[in-house]
Design a protein around this motif. Structure first.
Motif, PDB file in Angstrom:
ATOM      1  N   GLY A  48       3.447  15.396   8.281  1.00 43.91           N
ATOM      2  CA  GLY A  48       2.679  14.367   9.024  1.00 43.91           C
ATOM      3  C   GLY A  48       3.558  13.691  10.008  1.00 43.91           C
ATOM      4  N   ILE A  49       2.876  12.850  10.839  1.00 44.09           N
ATOM      5  CA  ILE A  49       3.533  11.955  11.704  1.00 44.09           C
ATOM      6  C   ILE A  49       3.579  10.557  11.449  1.00 44.09           C
ATOM      7  CG2 ILE A  49       3.730  11.398  14.110  1.00 44.09           C
ATOM      8  CD1 ILE A  49       2.442  14.277  14.877  1.00 44.09           C
ATOM      9  N   CYS A  50       4.481   9.886  11.258  1.00 42.47           N
ATOM     10  CA  CYS A  50       4.458   8.437  10.974  1.00 42.47           C
ATOM     11  C   CYS A  50       4.871   7.426  12.235  1.00 42.47           C
ATOM     12  CB  CYS A  50       5.520   7.984  10.032  1.00 42.47           C
ATOM     13  SG  CYS A  50       5.595   6.181   9.621  1.00 42.47           S
ATOM     14  N   VAL A  51       3.855   6.843  12.692  1.00 39.92           N
ATOM     15  CA  VAL A  51       3.927   5.934  13.933  1.00 39.92           C
ATOM     16  C   VAL A  51       3.816   4.493  13.420  1.00 39.92           C
ATOM     17  CG1 VAL A  51       2.857   7.790  15.455  1.00 39.92           C
ATOM     18  CG2 VAL A  51       1.556   5.993  14.249  1.00 39.92           C
ATOM     19  N   ALA A  52       4.809   3.724  14.316  1.00 43.43           N
ATOM     20  CA  ALA A  52       4.945   2.430  13.768  1.00 43.43           C
ATOM     21  C   ALA A  52       5.353   1.641  15.144  1.00 43.43           C
ATOM     22  CB  ALA A  52       6.235   2.238  12.890  1.00 43.43           C
TER      23      ALA A  52
ATOM     24  N   ASP B  90       5.371  23.066   9.508  1.00 38.13           N
ATOM     25  CA  ASP B  90       5.898  23.432   8.430  1.00 38.13           C
ATOM     26  C   ASP B  90       5.866  22.135   7.584  1.00 38.13           C
ATOM     27  OD1 ASP B  90       7.417  24.283   6.162  1.00 38.13           O
ATOM     28  OD2 ASP B  90       9.184  24.624   7.338  1.00 38.13           O
ATOM     29  N   LYS B  91       4.691  22.428   6.219  1.00 39.25           N
ATOM     30  CA  LYS B  91       4.277  21.467   5.438  1.00 39.25           C
ATOM     31  C   LYS B  91       5.421  21.092   4.458  1.00 39.25           C
ATOM     32  CE  LYS B  91       0.405  20.954   7.522  1.00 39.25           C
ATOM     33  NZ  LYS B  91       0.175  20.018   8.404  1.00 39.25           N
ATOM     34  N   ALA B  92       6.596  22.006   4.496  1.00 41.30           N
ATOM     35  CA  ALA B  92       7.657  21.563   3.609  1.00 41.30           C
ATOM     36  C   ALA B  92       8.518  20.607   4.208  1.00 41.30           C
ATOM     37  CB  ALA B  92       8.407  22.884   3.250  1.00 41.30           C
ATOM     38  N   LYS B  93       8.495  20.269   5.436  1.00 43.73           N
ATOM     39  CA  LYS B  93       9.599  19.401   6.063  1.00 43.73           C
ATOM     40  C   LYS B  93       9.029  17.880   6.035  1.00 43.73           C
ATOM     41  CE  LYS B  93      11.174  22.811   9.669  1.00 43.73           C
ATOM     42  NZ  LYS B  93      11.316  23.204  10.999  1.00 43.73           N
ATOM     43  N   LEU B  94      10.057  17.112   6.385  1.00 44.71           N
ATOM     44  CA  LEU B  94      10.015  15.603   6.117  1.00 44.71           C
ATOM     45  C   LEU B  94       8.925  15.208   7.324  1.00 44.71           C
ATOM     46  CD1 LEU B  94      13.457  14.685   5.515  1.00 44.71           C
ATOM     47  CD2 LEU B  94      11.657  14.724   3.871  1.00 44.71           C
ATOM     48  N   PRO B  95       8.220  14.005   7.082  1.00 42.02           N
ATOM     49  CA  PRO B  95       7.428  13.667   7.924  1.00 42.02           C
ATOM     50  C   PRO B  95       8.072  12.978   9.252  1.00 42.02           C
ATOM     51  CG  PRO B  95       7.361  12.156   6.276  1.00 42.02           C
ATOM     52  CD  PRO B  95       7.980  13.338   5.706  1.00 42.02           C
TER      53      PRO B  95
ATOM     54  N   ASN C  85       0.813  -1.328  -0.105  1.00 43.81           N
ATOM     55  CA  ASN C  85      -0.091   0.041   0.011  1.00 43.81           C
ATOM     56  C   ASN C  85       0.794   1.437   0.140  1.00 43.81           C
ATOM     57  OD1 ASN C  85      -2.264  -1.805   0.239  1.00 43.81           O
ATOM     58  ND2 ASN C  85      -1.896  -1.670   2.823  1.00 43.81           N
ATOM     59  N   ARG C  86       1.657   1.375  -1.096  1.00 40.29           N
ATOM     60  CA  ARG C  86       2.636   2.585  -1.056  1.00 40.29           C
ATOM     61  C   ARG C  86       1.983   3.849  -1.117  1.00 40.29           C
ATOM     62  NH1 ARG C  86       7.444  -0.762  -3.471  1.00 40.29           N
ATOM     63  NH2 ARG C  86       9.304  -0.231  -2.117  1.00 40.29           N
ATOM     64  N   GLU C  87       0.784   3.638  -1.679  1.00 42.61           N
ATOM     65  CA  GLU C  87      -0.080   4.976  -1.753  1.00 42.61           C
ATOM     66  C   GLU C  87      -0.204   5.594  -0.550  1.00 42.61           C
ATOM     67  OE1 GLU C  87      -2.910   1.381  -1.532  1.00 42.61           O
ATOM     68  OE2 GLU C  87      -1.005   1.736  -2.566  1.00 42.61           O
ATOM     69  N   ASN C  88      -0.182   4.895   0.503  1.00 41.21           N
ATOM     70  CA  ASN C  88      -0.393   5.522   1.899  1.00 41.21           C
ATOM     71  C   ASN C  88       0.883   5.900   2.448  1.00 41.21           C
ATOM     72  OD1 ASN C  88      -3.325   5.034   1.622  1.00 41.21           O
ATOM     73  ND2 ASN C  88      -3.167   2.784   2.374  1.00 41.21           N
ATOM     74  N   ARG C  89       1.837   5.880   1.885  1.00 39.85           N
ATOM     75  CA  ARG C  89       3.257   6.429   2.446  1.00 39.85           C
ATOM     76  C   ARG C  89       3.138   7.895   3.162  1.00 39.85           C
ATOM     77  NH1 ARG C  89       8.024   5.116  -1.639  1.00 39.85           N
ATOM     78  NH2 ARG C  89       6.474   6.065  -3.143  1.00 39.85           N
ATOM     79  N   PRO C  90       3.565   8.084   4.253  1.00 39.18           N
ATOM     80  CA  PRO C  90       3.603   9.263   4.826  1.00 39.18           C
ATOM     81  C   PRO C  90       3.958  10.401   4.058  1.00 39.18           C
ATOM     82  CG  PRO C  90       4.675   7.687   6.246  1.00 39.18           C
ATOM     83  CD  PRO C  90       4.589   7.080   5.086  1.00 39.18           C
ATOM     84  N   GLN C  91       3.201  11.553   4.365  1.00 38.54           N
ATOM     85  CA  GLN C  91       3.388  12.879   3.516  1.00 38.54           C
ATOM     86  C   GLN C  91       4.199  14.011   4.430  1.00 38.54           C
ATOM     87  OE1 GLN C  91       2.612  12.722   0.242  1.00 38.54           O
ATOM     88  NE2 GLN C  91       2.041  10.657   0.603  1.00 38.54           N
TER      89      GLN C  91
END
Length: 435
Positions: free
Chosen positions: A230-234, A299-304, A221-227
């Motif tokens: 955002g915050i990626c939690v695992a 800052d939406k330009a920064k990495l998740p 489901n690579r279409e759901n990769r963090p943008q």
């Protein structure tokens, strides 16, 4: 004599050139362009066939009753539990008054916890249903037959004499490339070029790191990769979690400042990208941590941001309590489920038992690191939903996708005593039943 020396030097040069060409074509270029040549797939299939054959040899060499007893012991644990709540067991018998027989319920639960509690076993390596030909796993059956002994010895020679030297060389090359490349890219002025080069360096080095472990990672489901923003939690099993996720995308990390080799890698990454790192004393200031995270995702330009809310490594059989801090800052949560295949090697890092060097050696001498990664649909906090319930909802989604059990316990119990609030919660439940 001089001509023979020149011929020998020429032969050495040709051999070195052949090895260098093979390394660039088979390892470096596929890592840079993130393509797979299928070598890892073939290798893993061979290992699977070997393990299946070994399982058949073991079943032939031991009595079926012992095999079934061992399988049942591993699958079901030491004791059989009745998964019923306090309300069902006690309230089903009486309600509204104290009964001396209620003591037996708590005594039974106490004995179960002493024999085999559901928390501490999550901080030990996952038990295997069949032997994977690694001498450090839970059972050694290499003396069952001479054929199995021969295959076991051949496996040791392949892993220690062939794979380990190559993996160590590739690991040092990856670290050297990361340090040197980030130093060069760090001199560029901030802009699109520097950002693109930084991402390429990190993706290439992470891909090389996965190849160090003969890693085979399936991303779903690579279409759901963090943008960005955002915050990626695992779920958290190992330091390898960061390496695996970084091989498919770039993240800003949240964590404590380290020294040594890990500190060198942190400093190198900080030269080209922004990460949220804290000193040990600052990590205790939750308000400061939340403030820094909130400023980053604004800052939406920064990495998740990549966060492991469990706060410690769990053995990949369950997902424990998510700390609520990551879910209080707002923003979009991108859940990710990581599930390792324990047949090829134990990815879990038991930090209370093994140092980082010992753990690294165990990983490098394993057959491979095989895992599945699922990118789940983004989630946001609902209206009137507090951070605790939002964290539990995200945790349940991750556990369901990875086929892991959900536990309410804090992973901090690995090193700490049970909080008084947990004891008080059970006392309140009982009081509500008898009053």
């Amino acid at each position: 004599m001089e001509e023979s020396r020149q011929g020998y030097s020429l032969a050495e040069g040709k051999t070195l050139l052949i090895w260098l060409t093979a390394f660039v074509v088979l390892v470096l270029l596929p890592s840079m362009f993130r393509v797979s040549l299928g070598i890892s797939h073939v290798y893993v299939k061979i290992v699977i066939k070997t393990l299946e054959w070994a399982t058949l040899q073991i079943e032939k060499g031991i009595k079926m009753q012992k095999a079934l007893a061992l399988e049942n012991l591993i699958a079901n644990g030491i004791i059989q539990r009745e998964e019923t709540s306090m309300e069902k067991e006690i309230a089903g018998q009486h309600r509204g008054y104290f009964n001396l027989a209620d003591v037996m319920y708590f005594a039974k639960k106490g004995c179960e916890a002493v024999a085999e509690d559901e928390v501490t076993q999550r901080f030990t390596s996952e038990e295997l249903l069949s032997w994977n030909l690694l001498s450090r796993t839970n059972a050694n059956f290499h003396r069952v037959s001479w054929q199995l002994t021969t295959v076991w010895i051949i496996g040791i020679l392949i892993r220690y004499c062939l794979l380990v030297p190559f993996r160590i060389f590739l690991a040092f090359f990856s670290i050297l490339l990361l340090v040197s490349a980030t130093t060069v890219v760090g001199q560029f002025p901030n802009g699109r070029v520097k950002h693109w080069l930084s991402n390429q360096v990190q993706l290439t080095c992470a891909a090389l790191g996965v190849r160090c472990l003969s890693g085979l990672v399936q991303f779903h489901n690579r279409e759901n990769r963090p943008q960005k923003g955002g915050i990626c939690v695992a779920n958290h099993t190992s330091p390898l979690d960061v390496l695996i996720l970084a091989s498919d995308g770039c993240y800003s990390l949240v964590g404590q400042v380290h020294g040594g080799l890990l500190g060198l890698i942190q400093k190198s990454c900080m030269q080209t990208s922004q990460h949220v790192l804290f000193e040990r004393s600052e990590m205790k200031d939750r308000h400061l941590v939340r403030k820094r995270i909130r400023e980053h995702i604004a800052d939406k330009a920064k990495l998740p941001i990549l966060i492991f809310p469990e706060g410690t490594c769990i053995n990949n059989t369950s997902v424990m309590m998510f700390k609520k801090g990551s879910f209080e800052v707002g923003g979009t949560i991108h859940p990710v489920a990581i599930k390792y295949d324990p047949r090829f090697g134990d990815a879990f890092w038991n930090s209370t038992k093994y140092s980082m060097m010992t753990y690294s050696f165990n990983v490098l001498t394993s057959w491979a690191i095989v895992c599945n990664v699922w990118y789940l649909p983004p989630m946001v906090k609902e209206e009137e939903e507090d951070a605790v319930h939002f964290a539990d909802r995200v945790k349940a989604v991750i556990a369901a996708q990875g086929g892991m059990s959900v536990l309410p316990w804090d992973g901090g119990l690995k090193r700490k005593q049970v909080k008084e609030s947990f004891k008080e919660e059970q006392q309140k439940k009982y009081c509500q039943l008898v009053t």
